[in-house]
Design a protein around this motif. Structure first.
Motif, PDB file in Angstrom:
ATOM      1  N   SER A  42      -8.916   8.233 145.279  1.00 41.77           N
ATOM      2  CA  SER A  42      -8.698   7.529 144.010  1.00 41.77           C
ATOM      3  C   SER A  42      -7.745   8.319 143.113  1.00 41.77           C
ATOM      4  N   TYR A  43      -7.826   9.641 143.140  1.00 46.08           N
ATOM      5  CA  TYR A  43      -6.894  10.466 142.362  1.00 46.08           C
ATOM      6  C   TYR A  43      -5.470  10.278 142.893  1.00 46.08           C
ATOM      7  N   GLU A  45      -4.218   7.716 144.519  1.00 46.78           N
ATOM      8  CA  GLU A  45      -3.721   6.370 144.267  1.00 46.78           C
ATOM      9  C   GLU A  45      -3.505   6.073 142.788  1.00 46.78           C
ATOM     10  N   SER A  46      -4.361   6.573 141.906  1.00 48.35           N
ATOM     11  CA  SER A  46      -4.276   6.198 140.497  1.00 48.35           C
ATOM     12  C   SER A  46      -3.512   7.200 139.627  1.00 48.35           C
ATOM     13  N   VAL A  47      -3.391   8.443 140.052  1.00 49.07           N
ATOM     14  CA  VAL A  47      -2.726   9.438 139.217  1.00 49.07           C
ATOM     15  C   VAL A  47      -1.481  10.006 139.898  1.00 49.07           C
ATOM     16  N   PHE A  48      -1.665  10.567 141.067  1.00 51.70           N
ATOM     17  CA  PHE A  48      -0.581  11.279 141.734  1.00 51.70           C
ATOM     18  C   PHE A  48       0.561  10.349 142.142  1.00 51.70           C
ATOM     19  N   LYS A  49       0.254   9.264 142.832  1.00 49.29           N
ATOM     20  CA  LYS A  49       1.275   8.349 143.339  1.00 49.29           C
ATOM     21  C   LYS A  49       2.096   7.726 142.206  1.00 49.29           C
ATOM     22  N   PRO A  50       1.478   7.169 141.147  1.00 49.83           N
ATOM     23  CA  PRO A  50       2.289   6.610 140.053  1.00 49.83           C
ATOM     24  C   PRO A  50       3.173   7.656 139.378  1.00 49.83           C
ATOM     25  N   ASP A  51       2.672   8.881 139.264  1.00 48.91           N
ATOM     26  CA  ASP A  51       3.453   9.944 138.645  1.00 48.91           C
ATOM     27  C   ASP A  51       4.670  10.284 139.499  1.00 48.91           C
TER      28      ASP A  51
END
Length: 179
Positions: A42-43, A45-51
């Protein structure tokens, strides 16, 4: 002592189990610390990838703008060099200019200039023969000859041109004067 010897394998097995559990607990305790955190899906997909995607998009946009600027500068430089070479070779402008003529006005072309009748009626004005060459169908136009709409004409000498019979619009490429 005999009693101790019979319990020794059980004691060893128990110590082995306790040691194993302690090792697992110690290993589990060192995972996911603040200095070395566990990473969850979840980290990612929701934080690392968009950044990462946002950073990549920003770099792409910056590079695209830089390349567009370089391309525009190169195109301007190329156009400038092309115009210089054309003017050195004595060539006419590569662009047609729209010219509106009123009844009775005369448009005089320089040698090699081109004319395209768009609207209205115009006749050839020539000091020599032929006055204009119809490049569309390959026929000459002599003094007083009517031009055909949407045909491309070229002046075959200095001072050749057209005279308007009413309002007319012509496209001209090259040097010209209107009187």
């Amino acid at each position: 002592m005999r009693h101790f010897k019979s319990r020794l394998p059980r004691l060893a097995a128990g110590l082995l189990v306790v040691g194993t559990l302690a090792g697992v607990a110690l290993a589990a305790g060192t995972q996911g610390t603040q200095s070395d955190p566990l990473v969850t899906l979840s980290y990612l997909e929701s934080v690392f990838k968009p950044d990462v995607v946002a950073q990549a998009q920003q770099k792409i946009t910056e590079r695209e703008q830089a390349l567009a600027g370089e391309l525009a500068a190169d195109a301007q430089e190329y156009a400038k060099q092309l115009e210089e070479k054309l003017s050195q070779a004595g060539a006419q402008s590569a662009v047609f200019t729209a010219v509106s003529l009123q009844n009775g006005q005369t448009l005089t072309l320089s040698d090699g200039a081109e004319l395209l009748l768009r609207t209205g009626k115009v006749t050839c004005v020539a000091t020599g023969d032929p006055g204009l060459m119809d490049l569309t169908d390959g026929t000459p136009r002599y003094n007083g000859g009517e031009l055909t709409a949407n045909h491309l004409y070229m002046a075959v000498g200095e001072g050749q041109g057209v005279k308007a019979s009413g309002a007319a619009t012509v496209m001209v490429r090259g040097k010209y004067t209107v009187k």
